[in-house]
Scaffold this motif. Structure first.
Motif, PDB file in Angstrom:
ATOM      1  N   SER A  18       0.266  -0.045  18.909  1.00 19.33           N
ATOM      2  CA  SER A  18      -0.907   0.201  17.936  1.00 19.33           C
ATOM      3  C   SER A  18      -0.465   1.393  16.984  1.00 19.33           C
ATOM      4  CB  SER A  18      -2.118   0.795  18.657  1.00 19.33           C
ATOM      5  OG  SER A  18      -3.048   0.903  17.619  1.00 19.33           O
ATOM      6  N   LEU A  19      -1.092   1.191  15.655  1.00 18.59           N
ATOM      7  CA  LEU A  19      -0.795   2.050  14.506  1.00 18.59           C
ATOM      8  C   LEU A  19      -2.129   2.222  13.768  1.00 18.59           C
ATOM      9  CD1 LEU A  19       0.885   3.691  12.568  1.00 18.59           C
ATOM     10  CD2 LEU A  19       1.303   1.609  11.424  1.00 18.59           C
ATOM     11  N   THR A  20      -2.516   3.313  13.528  1.00 24.62           N
ATOM     12  CA  THR A  20      -4.007   3.486  12.972  1.00 24.62           C
ATOM     13  C   THR A  20      -3.645   4.365  11.658  1.00 24.62           C
ATOM     14  OG1 THR A  20      -4.441   5.443  14.225  1.00 24.62           O
ATOM     15  CG2 THR A  20      -5.373   3.360  15.059  1.00 24.62           C
ATOM     16  N   SER A  21      -4.700   4.101  10.539  1.00 27.75           N
ATOM     17  CA  SER A  21      -4.572   4.934   9.501  1.00 27.75           C
ATOM     18  C   SER A  21      -6.111   5.213   9.000  1.00 27.75           C
ATOM     19  CB  SER A  21      -3.819   4.519   8.477  1.00 27.75           C
ATOM     20  OG  SER A  21      -4.474   3.152   8.061  1.00 27.75           O
ATOM     21  N   ASP A  22      -6.233   6.060   8.074  1.00 27.35           N
ATOM     22  CA  ASP A  22      -7.679   6.338   7.328  1.00 27.35           C
ATOM     23  C   ASP A  22      -8.180   5.209   6.597  1.00 27.35           C
ATOM     24  OD1 ASP A  22      -7.689   8.660   8.980  1.00 27.35           O
ATOM     25  OD2 ASP A  22      -6.842   9.893   7.321  1.00 27.35           O
ATOM     26  N   LEU A  23      -9.225   5.025   6.190  1.00 29.15           N
ATOM     27  CA  LEU A  23      -9.667   4.118   5.143  1.00 29.15           C
ATOM     28  C   LEU A  23      -9.207   4.464   3.798  1.00 29.15           C
ATOM     29  CD1 LEU A  23     -13.471   3.760   6.145  1.00 29.15           C
ATOM     30  CD2 LEU A  23     -11.644   1.944   6.168  1.00 29.15           C
ATOM     31  N   GLU A  24      -8.897   3.467   2.979  1.00 28.91           N
ATOM     32  CA  GLU A  24      -8.529   3.793   1.580  1.00 28.91           C
ATOM     33  C   GLU A  24      -9.668   3.331   0.465  1.00 28.91           C
ATOM     34  OE1 GLU A  24      -4.984   1.722   0.870  1.00 28.91           O
ATOM     35  OE2 GLU A  24      -3.723   2.845   2.675  1.00 28.91           O
ATOM     36  N   GLY A  25      -9.818   3.896  -0.533  1.00 30.10           N
ATOM     37  CA  GLY A  25     -10.504   3.729  -1.701  1.00 30.10           C
ATOM     38  C   GLY A  25     -11.746   3.993  -1.516  1.00 30.10           C
ATOM     39  N   THR A  26     -12.688   3.309  -2.281  1.00 31.38           N
ATOM     40  CA  THR A  26     -14.098   3.787  -2.154  1.00 31.38           C
ATOM     41  C   THR A  26     -15.032   2.410  -2.470  1.00 31.38           C
ATOM     42  OG1 THR A  26     -14.337   4.252  -4.530  1.00 31.38           O
ATOM     43  CG2 THR A  26     -13.785   6.125  -3.422  1.00 31.38           C
ATOM     44  N   GLY A  27     -16.252   2.669  -2.068  1.00 29.95           N
ATOM     45  CA  GLY A  27     -17.227   1.410  -2.424  1.00 29.95           C
ATOM     46  C   GLY A  27     -17.190   0.365  -1.267  1.00 29.95           C
ATOM     47  N   PRO A  28     -17.389  -1.030  -1.662  1.00 31.99           N
ATOM     48  CA  PRO A  28     -17.265  -1.981  -0.832  1.00 31.99           C
ATOM     49  C   PRO A  28     -16.073  -1.975   0.149  1.00 31.99           C
ATOM     50  CG  PRO A  28     -18.127  -2.605  -2.664  1.00 31.99           C
ATOM     51  CD  PRO A  28     -17.450  -1.137  -3.059  1.00 31.99           C
ATOM     52  N   GLU A  29     -14.850  -1.566  -0.511  1.00 27.72           N
ATOM     53  CA  GLU A  29     -13.445  -1.655   0.458  1.00 27.72           C
ATOM     54  C   GLU A  29     -13.563  -0.576   1.651  1.00 27.72           C
ATOM     55  OE1 GLU A  29     -10.206  -0.968  -2.312  1.00 27.72           O
ATOM     56  OE2 GLU A  29     -10.666  -3.121  -2.946  1.00 27.72           O
ATOM     57  N   ARG A  30     -14.544   0.611   1.553  1.00 24.98           N
ATOM     58  CA  ARG A  30     -14.304   1.261   2.721  1.00 24.98           C
ATOM     59  C   ARG A  30     -15.133   0.584   3.810  1.00 24.98           C
ATOM     60  NH1 ARG A  30     -12.596   5.933   2.005  1.00 24.98           N
ATOM     61  NH2 ARG A  30     -13.982   7.192   3.772  1.00 24.98           N
ATOM     62  N   PHE A  31     -14.691  -0.346   4.389  1.00 26.28           N
ATOM     63  CA  PHE A  31     -15.040  -1.191   5.422  1.00 26.28           C
ATOM     64  C   PHE A  31     -13.911  -1.760   6.024  1.00 26.28           C
ATOM     65  CE2 PHE A  31     -19.233  -1.065   3.650  1.00 26.28           C
ATOM     66  CZ  PHE A  31     -20.021  -0.899   4.591  1.00 26.28           C
ATOM     67  N   TRP A  32     -13.459  -1.347   7.596  1.00 22.38           N
ATOM     68  CA  TRP A  32     -12.454  -2.248   8.194  1.00 22.38           C
ATOM     69  C   TRP A  32     -12.774  -3.624   8.211  1.00 22.38           C
ATOM     70  CZ3 TRP A  32      -7.858  -0.098   8.168  1.00 22.38           C
ATOM     71  CH2 TRP A  32      -7.526   1.479   8.290  1.00 22.38           C
ATOM     72  N   ILE A  33     -11.735  -4.341   7.942  1.00 25.56           N
ATOM     73  CA  ILE A  33     -11.905  -5.878   8.533  1.00 25.56           C
ATOM     74  C   ILE A  33     -10.852  -5.808   9.765  1.00 25.56           C
ATOM     75  CG2 ILE A  33     -11.105  -8.152   8.152  1.00 25.56           C
ATOM     76  CD1 ILE A  33     -12.042  -7.744   5.199  1.00 25.56           C
ATOM     77  N   TYR A  34     -11.429  -6.080  10.949  1.00 31.35           N
ATOM     78  CA  TYR A  34     -10.454  -6.240  12.087  1.00 31.35           C
ATOM     79  C   TYR A  34     -10.351  -7.813  12.173  1.00 31.35           C
ATOM     80  CZ  TYR A  34     -12.183  -1.519  13.139  1.00 31.35           C
ATOM     81  OH  TYR A  34     -12.346  -0.160  13.150  1.00 31.35           O
ATOM     82  N   PHE A  35      -8.994  -8.038  11.802  1.00 28.58           N
ATOM     83  CA  PHE A  35      -8.551  -9.365  11.697  1.00 28.58           C
ATOM     84  C   PHE A  35      -7.708  -9.735  13.070  1.00 28.58           C
ATOM     85  CE2 PHE A  35      -5.903 -12.752  10.064  1.00 28.58           C
ATOM     86  CZ  PHE A  35      -6.525 -13.438   9.094  1.00 28.58           C
ATOM     87  N   VAL A  36      -8.413 -10.623  13.877  1.00 25.45           N
ATOM     88  CA  VAL A  36      -7.649 -11.021  15.203  1.00 25.45           C
ATOM     89  C   VAL A  36      -7.161 -12.223  15.056  1.00 25.45           C
ATOM     90  CG1 VAL A  36      -8.590 -11.701  17.523  1.00 25.45           C
ATOM     91  CG2 VAL A  36      -9.960  -9.845  16.348  1.00 25.45           C
ATOM     92  N   THR A  37      -5.826 -12.120  15.500  1.00 18.99           N
ATOM     93  CA  THR A  37      -4.841 -13.520  15.354  1.00 18.99           C
ATOM     94  C   THR A  37      -4.201 -13.780  16.586  1.00 18.99           C
ATOM     95  OG1 THR A  37      -4.336 -12.880  12.999  1.00 18.99           O
ATOM     96  CG2 THR A  37      -2.737 -14.309  14.216  1.00 18.99           C
ATOM     97  N   PRO A  38      -4.666 -14.727  17.434  1.00 18.16           N
ATOM     98  CA  PRO A  38      -4.069 -15.113  18.591  1.00 18.16           C
ATOM     99  C   PRO A  38      -2.760 -15.876  18.187  1.00 18.16           C
ATOM    100  CG  PRO A  38      -5.911 -16.514  18.300  1.00 18.16           C
ATOM    101  CD  PRO A  38      -5.869 -15.584  17.078  1.00 18.16           C
ATOM    102  N   THR A  39      -1.964 -15.814  19.158  1.00 15.79           N
ATOM    103  CA  THR A  39      -0.496 -16.163  18.612  1.00 15.79           C
ATOM    104  C   THR A  39       0.246 -16.567  20.027  1.00 15.79           C
ATOM    105  OG1 THR A  39       1.472 -16.311  17.303  1.00 15.79           O
ATOM    106  CG2 THR A  39       0.596 -13.906  18.714  1.00 15.79           C
ATOM    107  N   TYR A  40       1.256 -17.481  19.809  1.00 17.50           N
ATOM    108  CA  TYR A  40       2.059 -17.703  21.100  1.00 17.50           C
ATOM    109  C   TYR A  40       3.603 -17.879  20.637  1.00 17.50           C
ATOM    110  CZ  TYR A  40       1.655 -22.604  19.648  1.00 17.50           C
ATOM    111  OH  TYR A  40       1.447 -23.587  18.881  1.00 17.50           O
ATOM    112  N   VAL A  41       4.389 -17.768  21.779  1.00 11.49           N
ATOM    113  CA  VAL A  41       5.930 -18.076  21.394  1.00 11.49           C
ATOM    114  C   VAL A  41       6.278 -19.481  21.165  1.00 11.49           C
ATOM    115  CG1 VAL A  41       8.262 -17.847  22.243  1.00 11.49           C
ATOM    116  CG2 VAL A  41       6.529 -16.001  22.590  1.00 11.49           C
TER     117      VAL A  41
END
Length: 354
Positions: A78-101
């Protein structure tokens, strides 16, 4: 001799009659066996389809399968970081991607990573259908330089016996479990939007600014879906009143997995919400478990008149086999290193028997 000569015509007619009778009987015999085989095939198909349909319909959406089947999930990195920018962009989008080999996995993840890097404040949750952490996937995530969580969660062996398997569900369930734990404090630095985006889909960057408008649950059109080529909510006077989709099958919410988003604070207010192992009904039952109605849905993409996500699919192919000719040396050429990379990426194996 005179007898046979004088009656040769009658004998010929008799032979032809017996031949015709035999040919007709043989044809009828073969046709009867053919139709019997076809009937047996149709019968077995209906039995299997009914068996799997009963399995789909008999499982309520709020049923806790963790007590009945063995589920496993692990965080690989896992790698985390702080939010960037201001306004509407200051919301995380948790983008879930299932995958397989598969041979297409790494190039598809690389392509998707380039899209996500252009959208600020995206935390990429990649969940592999695997029992071990893939170094290839881990490398793609590290190279992306963006916040990520790498999970593994194999599909329970219980479902291997079914014709229609709930692909990707174990990964999404593991992502939901990780997200709930991650958001348990619900501070402003971690609240955001949950979105399920497959690795073979195509996303317009406009989608991400639209997702950040989500207050509880939002929906929007998805291209290249089903017989209609598109799946979308039907909007009247700014409100969702119905759905346009080529496949209904008793679903309440006719929506593709890529066609909705959920605000994380709303998700946390629904602790029993879960994605069940129901092939073809995962989206519908998950949304039902959120306890929402049509009036709770926010239509995005200009009242669902624009398409910002497509259900594209890469051409599937098996792992290749390189026929390495005898006499070709690998030590003094690039081939030795290239073969290792091909194996590592799951593209091909090498046959040096020629």
């Amino acid at each position: 001799g005179i007898f046979f000569f004088r009656n040769r015509h009658a004998l010929g007619v008799s032979v032809m009659h017996h031949y015709t009778t035999f040919s007709t009987s043989l044809t009828q015999f073969l046709l009867s066996r053919y139709f019997a085989f076809c009937a047996l095939f149709v019968f077995l198909f209906l039995v299997i389809a009914t068996y799997n349909r009963d399995y789909v319909d008999s499982m309520p959406p709020d049923r806790d399968l963790s007590k009945e089947i063995e589920e496993y999930a692990e965080v690989c990195g896992s790698l985390t970081s702080d939010l960037e920018g201001t306004g509407p962009e200051r919301f995380w989008i948790y983008f879930v991607t299932p995958t397989y080999v598969r041979p297409q996995q790494i190039p598809e993840l690389i392509r998707l990573s380039h899209t996500l890097k252009l959208a600020k404040n995206v935390h990429w949750i990649v969940a592999e259908d695997s029992t071990s952490c893939s170094p290839q996937t881990a490398e793609v995530l590290r190279r992306s330089g963006m916040p990520y969580t790498h999970l593994i969660s194999p599909m329970p062996a219980y479902f291997e016996r079914f014709l229609r398997k709930p692909k990707g569900v174990s990964g999404r369930r593991a992502a939901l479990q990780w997200l709930r734990h991650h958001l348990k404090d619900l501070d402003s630095q971690r609240a955001g939007i949950l979105y399920f985006g497959d690795d073979d889909n195509t996303f317009d960057l406009k989608l991400f600014s639209e997702l950040r408008k989500t207050m509880s649950v939002s929906m929007f059109p998805v291209g290249l879906v089903g017989d209609y080529g598109i799946s979308s909510p039907v909007v009247k006077d700014g409100r969702v009143v119905d759905f346009l989709d080529s496949w209904a099958d008793s679903r309440k919410f006719l929506v593709d997995m890529a066609g909705f988003a959920v605000a994380t604070d709303f998700l946390m207010s629904r602790p029993s919400a879960i994605m069940p192992y129901l092939p073809g009904h995962e989206e519908d039952r998950f949304l039902q478990s959120l306890d929402i109605e049509l009036e709770d849905i926010l239509p995005l993409a200009d009242n669902c008149t624009q398409v910002y996500v497509w259900h594209t699919k890469t051409l599937e192919r098996d792992r290749g086999v390189i026929q390495h000719p005898k006499g070709w040396r690998t030590l003094d050429t690039n081939l030795g290193s290239l073969y290792e990379v091909a194996r590592y990426l799951g593209l091909s194996d090498v046959n040096a028997s020629r």
